[in-house]
Design a protein around this motif. Structure first.
Motif, PDB file in Angstrom:
ATOM      1  N   PRO A 136      33.503 -21.852  42.498  1.00 53.76           N
ATOM      2  CA  PRO A 136      33.148 -22.781  41.425  1.00 53.76           C
ATOM      3  C   PRO A 136      32.359 -23.973  41.953  1.00 53.76           C
ATOM      4  CG  PRO A 136      35.411 -23.130  42.077  1.00 53.76           C
ATOM      5  CD  PRO A 136      34.937 -21.921  42.842  1.00 53.76           C
ATOM      6  N   ASP A 137      31.599 -24.595  41.069  1.00 57.17           N
ATOM      7  CA  ASP A 137      30.892 -25.819  41.424  1.00 57.17           C
ATOM      8  C   ASP A 137      31.837 -27.020  41.399  1.00 57.17           C
ATOM      9  OD1 ASP A 137      28.166 -24.741  41.605  1.00 57.17           O
ATOM     10  OD2 ASP A 137      28.416 -24.350  39.471  1.00 57.17           O
ATOM     11  N   LEU A 138      32.868 -26.938  40.554  1.00 59.58           N
ATOM     12  CA  LEU A 138      33.791 -28.058  40.375  1.00 59.58           C
ATOM     13  C   LEU A 138      35.217 -27.535  40.286  1.00 59.58           C
ATOM     14  CD1 LEU A 138      34.377 -31.093  39.684  1.00 59.58           C
ATOM     15  CD2 LEU A 138      34.071 -30.445  37.280  1.00 59.58           C
ATOM     16  N   VAL A 139      36.115 -28.128  41.084  1.00 62.94           N
ATOM     17  CA  VAL A 139      37.545 -27.846  40.991  1.00 62.94           C
ATOM     18  C   VAL A 139      38.255 -29.141  40.639  1.00 62.94           C
ATOM     19  CG1 VAL A 139      39.635 -27.189  42.229  1.00 62.94           C
ATOM     20  CG2 VAL A 139      37.528 -25.927  42.613  1.00 62.94           C
ATOM     21  N   VAL A 140      39.002 -29.114  39.543  1.00 63.01           N
ATOM     22  CA  VAL A 140      39.800 -30.266  39.134  1.00 63.01           C
ATOM     23  C   VAL A 140      41.218 -30.071  39.653  1.00 63.01           C
ATOM     24  CG1 VAL A 140      40.753 -31.559  37.196  1.00 63.01           C
ATOM     25  CG2 VAL A 140      38.399 -30.700  37.089  1.00 63.01           C
ATOM     26  N   LEU A 141      41.677 -31.017  40.480  1.00 66.83           N
ATOM     27  CA  LEU A 141      43.016 -30.972  41.058  1.00 66.83           C
ATOM     28  C   LEU A 141      43.874 -32.014  40.348  1.00 66.83           C
ATOM     29  CD1 LEU A 141      41.865 -30.925  44.780  1.00 66.83           C
ATOM     30  CD2 LEU A 141      42.636 -28.960  43.456  1.00 66.83           C
ATOM     31  N   ASP A 142      44.681 -31.548  39.417  1.00 64.36           N
ATOM     32  CA  ASP A 142      45.478 -32.447  38.585  1.00 64.36           C
ATOM     33  C   ASP A 142      46.881 -32.576  39.181  1.00 64.36           C
ATOM     34  OD1 ASP A 142      46.711 -33.907  36.624  1.00 64.36           O
ATOM     35  OD2 ASP A 142      45.953 -32.722  34.954  1.00 64.36           O
ATOM     36  N   ASN A 143      47.141 -33.704  39.851  1.00 58.66           N
ATOM     37  CA  ASN A 143      48.433 -33.937  40.502  1.00 58.66           C
ATOM     38  C   ASN A 143      48.837 -32.735  41.356  1.00 58.66           C
ATOM     39  OD1 ASN A 143      49.009 -36.581  39.427  1.00 58.66           O
ATOM     40  ND2 ASN A 143      49.348 -35.604  37.451  1.00 58.66           N
TER      41      ASN A 143
END
Length: 266
Positions: free
Chosen positions: A150-157
């Protein structure tokens, strides 16, 4: 009015290298919330973190950037390839009746095979996901997310629920992800473009979790979003404590002072 607002929402893929990787413009994520303006640059500019108190809307921003939540008005530009790693995703995977091998898509790509080894998951491939540790499940989620490049990985807590050794190991892996995997991963990819670094967007309210590679900080408040460059002498611990303190609760120092001196014999 609602239909007009929904029609105003724009969600497109990235169209040029000079444009931000993702952007929100006057975006209202829920009725009655502040309209947000936010730019997420690509990985070459360094990592990015969303900060703010619980309930400020950080997680909702992350979900919107991954296409998992709709905005009420404004515009949203985001890359086509995104991944979302959260505590909720962890809980969902832990309930699945699959092995680690199956959770990783049966390792059908070179990238997934490399990441399984790099994350230390190879000895666990035939174990049920339900039988591995919390830290190992988190690694499975990350490896699965990254295998799609992926171009963007969101790491939420992403550190929630982990013990100290697992937190340290995960932080090391995330730092490596942010810097790129180097020649080993490049050799497994069809081209250098396919091996481009993934941008990490950390969503957190803990200063200790922010990676050294993060160079930009966005504070989510009731007034909107404020983005700034991270500086070496920034006391994020104190700033986050102030930002997350409840207005209706007195500071600890004041509470201790109001208690007065201890009674004799205490």
């Amino acid at each position: 009015m609602r239909v007009a607002l929904l029609r105003a929402v724009r969600c497109t893929a990235r169209c040029s290298s000079s444009a931000p990787l993702a952007a929100l413009r006057a975006a209202e994520l829920a009725h009655g919330t502040a309209k947000l303006d936010l730019d997420i640059a690509d990985a070459d500019a360094g990592g990015h973190a969303l900060l703010g108190r619980n309930g400020s809307g950080k997680s909702l921003v992350g979900r919107a950037l991954c296409g998992d939540a709709h905005i009420k008005s404004g515009s949203l530009d985001r890359p086509a390839r995104t991944a979302h790693v959260s505590f909720e995703a962890h809980e969902a995977l832990a309930k699945e009746d699959v092995t680690v091998y199956e959770a990783l898509g049966k390792l059908q790509t070179k990238a997934s095979k490399y990441l399984a080894v790099r994350f230390g998951l190879h000895p666990l491939l035939w174990r049920p996901v339900k039988a591995v540790s919390t830290g190992e499940i988190r690694k499975v989620l990350l490896a699965r997310a990254l295998s799609a490049r992926p171009d963007l990985v969101v790491l939420d807590n992403a550190f929630d629920g982990l013990d100290a050794p697992s937190r340290a190991a995960l932080a090391k892996l995330l730092s490596q992800m942010s810097r790129g995997w180097g020649d080993i991963l490049v050799r497994d990819m069809p081209s250098a473009k396919e091996a481009a670094r993934t941008q990490l967007l950390q969503v957190t309210h803990r200063a200790s979790e922010i990676l050294p590679e993060v160079t930009r900080l966005t504070w989510i408040t009731e007034e909107g979003a404020r983005t700034e460059a991270r500086t070496a002498d920034d006391d994020l611990e104190a700033r986050l404590l102030a930002a997350t303190a409840r207005a209706d609760v007195a500071p600890v120092a004041d509470l201790i002072r109001d208690l007065g001196p201890p009674l004799d014999g205490d």
